[in-house]
Design a protein around this motif. Structure first.
Motif, PDB file in Angstrom:
ATOM      1  N   MET A   1       0.756  -1.043   0.011  1.00 29.20           N
ATOM      2  CA  MET A   1       0.108   0.103  -0.047  1.00 29.20           C
ATOM      3  C   MET A   1       0.925   1.254   0.032  1.00 29.20           C
ATOM      4  SD  MET A   1      -3.086   1.296   2.757  1.00 29.20           S
ATOM      5  CE  MET A   1      -2.396   0.182   3.991  1.00 29.20           C
ATOM      6  N   ARG A   2       0.334   2.331  -0.605  1.00 31.58           N
ATOM      7  CA  ARG A   2       1.077   3.492  -0.658  1.00 31.58           C
ATOM      8  C   ARG A   2       0.398   4.694  -0.143  1.00 31.58           C
ATOM      9  NH1 ARG A   2       1.880   0.687  -4.675  1.00 31.58           N
ATOM     10  NH2 ARG A   2       0.503   1.818  -6.145  1.00 31.58           N
ATOM     11  N   ILE A   3       0.774   5.415   0.525  1.00 28.38           N
ATOM     12  CA  ILE A   3      -0.219   6.636   1.283  1.00 28.38           C
ATOM     13  C   ILE A   3       0.699   7.632   0.933  1.00 28.38           C
ATOM     14  CG2 ILE A   3      -1.135   7.454   3.386  1.00 28.38           C
ATOM     15  CD1 ILE A   3      -0.537   4.399   4.648  1.00 28.38           C
ATOM     16  N   THR A   4       0.005   8.845   0.452  1.00 30.63           N
ATOM     17  CA  THR A   4       0.788  10.403   0.431  1.00 30.63           C
ATOM     18  C   THR A   4       0.166  10.969   1.474  1.00 30.63           C
ATOM     19  OG1 THR A   4       0.784  10.209  -2.048  1.00 30.63           O
ATOM     20  CG2 THR A   4       0.854  12.079  -1.273  1.00 30.63           C
ATOM     21  N   THR A   5       1.221  11.682   2.355  1.00 34.30           N
ATOM     22  CA  THR A   5       0.802  12.330   3.654  1.00 34.30           C
ATOM     23  C   THR A   5       1.530  13.529   3.350  1.00 34.30           C
ATOM     24  OG1 THR A   5       0.570  10.311   4.669  1.00 34.30           O
ATOM     25  CG2 THR A   5       0.915  12.075   5.924  1.00 34.30           C
ATOM     26  N   ARG A   6       0.644  14.524   3.874  1.00 31.42           N
ATOM     27  CA  ARG A   6       1.211  16.148   3.921  1.00 31.42           C
ATOM     28  C   ARG A   6       1.597  16.451   5.373  1.00 31.42           C
ATOM     29  NH1 ARG A   6       0.521  21.347   1.090  1.00 31.42           N
ATOM     30  NH2 ARG A   6       0.788  22.929   2.653  1.00 31.42           N
ATOM     31  N   LEU A   7       2.518  16.880   5.735  1.00 31.94           N
ATOM     32  CA  LEU A   7       2.986  17.480   7.027  1.00 31.94           C
ATOM     33  C   LEU A   7       2.746  18.917   7.113  1.00 31.94           C
ATOM     34  CD1 LEU A   7       6.222  15.454   7.972  1.00 31.94           C
ATOM     35  CD2 LEU A   7       3.990  15.017   8.768  1.00 31.94           C
ATOM     36  N   ASP A   8       1.996  19.464   7.895  1.00 28.37           N
ATOM     37  CA  ASP A   8       1.802  21.126   7.982  1.00 28.37           C
ATOM     38  C   ASP A   8       2.440  21.734   9.203  1.00 28.37           C
ATOM     39  OD1 ASP A   8       0.197  21.366   5.564  1.00 28.37           O
ATOM     40  OD2 ASP A   8      -1.372  20.448   6.758  1.00 28.37           O
ATOM     41  N   TYR A   9       2.979  22.873   9.178  1.00 27.11           N
ATOM     42  CA  TYR A   9       3.307  23.608  10.134  1.00 27.11           C
ATOM     43  C   TYR A   9       2.691  24.708  10.434  1.00 27.11           C
ATOM     44  CZ  TYR A   9       7.319  20.173   9.095  1.00 27.11           C
ATOM     45  OH  TYR A   9       7.975  19.091   8.824  1.00 27.11           O
ATOM     46  N   PRO A  10       1.961  24.876  11.438  1.00 27.57           N
ATOM     47  CA  PRO A  10       1.030  26.082  11.617  1.00 27.57           C
ATOM     48  C   PRO A  10       1.895  27.262  11.895  1.00 27.57           C
ATOM     49  CG  PRO A  10       0.929  24.478  13.317  1.00 27.57           C
ATOM     50  CD  PRO A  10       1.758  23.771  12.214  1.00 27.57           C
ATOM     51  N   ALA A  11       3.023  27.108  12.668  1.00 23.55           N
ATOM     52  CA  ALA A  11       3.769  28.216  12.855  1.00 23.55           C
ATOM     53  C   ALA A  11       4.354  29.277  11.840  1.00 23.55           C
ATOM     54  CB  ALA A  11       5.044  27.702  13.647  1.00 23.55           C
ATOM     55  N   LYS A  12       4.523  28.229  10.741  1.00 24.52           N
ATOM     56  CA  LYS A  12       4.875  28.960   9.482  1.00 24.52           C
ATOM     57  C   LYS A  12       4.036  28.527   8.371  1.00 24.52           C
ATOM     58  CE  LYS A  12       8.961  29.900   6.659  1.00 24.52           C
ATOM     59  NZ  LYS A  12      10.172  29.694   6.248  1.00 24.52           N
ATOM     60  N   HIS A  13       3.144  29.177   8.098  1.00 24.76           N
ATOM     61  CA  HIS A  13       1.944  28.513   7.231  1.00 24.76           C
ATOM     62  C   HIS A  13       2.322  27.917   5.980  1.00 24.76           C
ATOM     63  CE1 HIS A  13       1.291  31.834   4.546  1.00 24.76           C
ATOM     64  NE2 HIS A  13       1.471  32.801   5.350  1.00 24.76           N
ATOM     65  N   ASP A  14       3.330  28.565   5.302  1.00 30.24           N
ATOM     66  CA  ASP A  14       3.646  28.250   4.152  1.00 30.24           C
ATOM     67  C   ASP A  14       4.752  27.070   4.114  1.00 30.24           C
ATOM     68  OD1 ASP A  14       5.789  29.595   5.163  1.00 30.24           O
ATOM     69  OD2 ASP A  14       6.104  30.796   3.126  1.00 30.24           O
ATOM     70  N   ALA A  15       4.997  26.457   5.280  1.00 29.95           N
ATOM     71  CA  ALA A  15       5.790  25.267   5.382  1.00 29.95           C
ATOM     72  C   ALA A  15       5.316  23.914   5.566  1.00 29.95           C
ATOM     73  CB  ALA A  15       6.735  25.415   6.761  1.00 29.95           C
ATOM     74  N   PHE A  16       5.884  23.012   4.740  1.00 29.76           N
ATOM     75  CA  PHE A  16       5.179  21.880   4.493  1.00 29.76           C
ATOM     76  C   PHE A  16       6.263  20.812   4.068  1.00 29.76           C
ATOM     77  CE2 PHE A  16       4.782  23.461   0.318  1.00 29.76           C
ATOM     78  CZ  PHE A  16       4.842  22.364  -0.442  1.00 29.76           C
ATOM     79  N   ALA A  17       5.767  19.574   4.189  1.00 28.73           N
ATOM     80  CA  ALA A  17       6.530  18.561   3.381  1.00 28.73           C
ATOM     81  C   ALA A  17       5.446  17.380   2.883  1.00 28.73           C
ATOM     82  CB  ALA A  17       7.588  17.760   4.225  1.00 28.73           C
ATOM     83  N   VAL A  18       5.572  16.970   1.750  1.00 33.38           N
ATOM     84  CA  VAL A  18       4.571  15.773   1.384  1.00 33.38           C
ATOM     85  C   VAL A  18       5.304  14.396   1.025  1.00 33.38           C
ATOM     86  CG1 VAL A  18       3.240  14.954  -0.567  1.00 33.38           C
ATOM     87  CG2 VAL A  18       3.144  17.461   0.018  1.00 33.38           C
TER      88      VAL A  18
END
Length: 118
Positions: A1-18
């Motif tokens: 199984m493959r899962i695409t997950t996004r990590l969000d950083y509320p302290a800096k709204h434009d910071a993320f990793a997929v």
């Protein structure tokens, strides 16, 4: 199984990793990121309803996706969210708050290119 997950950083709204999680091979790859420094790929570990994003050379956790239980397939849907926690300090000043499942793919597919191609 493959899962695409996004990590969000509320302290800096434009910071993320997929991240693309391959539960069959126990590997992950970074598909895109902004404002956070995370390696391009690594190992996956699963412990008590938590998915651990680990370094590629050792099973040392970089990040824990708390509540992301890949064995709970009926509840593993694209609207799932949960808390994320970093081990160490991969992104100074940023505190990830949550993960969000963007896609779940249960089909068997062989990669043509990239980290997971043989």
């Amino acid at each position: 199984m493959r899962i695409t997950t996004r990590l969000d950083y509320p302290a800096k709204h434009d910071a993320f990793a997929v991240l693309w999680l391959d539960t069959d091979s126990c590997l992950w790859s970074r598909e895109m990121h902004e404002g956070v420094d995370i390696p391009s790929w690594g190992l996956l570990r699963f412990e008590s309803g938590t998915t651990l994003i680990c370094d590629q050379h050792a099973p040392i956790p970089l990040c824990a996706l708390i509540g992301l239980d890949v064995n709970d397939v009926p509840h593993l849907t694209e609207d799932r969210v949960g808390r994320a926690a970093w081990y160490g300090d991969p992104a100074p000043g940023l505190q990830p708050d949550r993960w969000h499942v963007r896609c779940v793919d249960t089909t068997q597919t062989n990669a043509e290119n990239g980290v997971f191609a043989e």
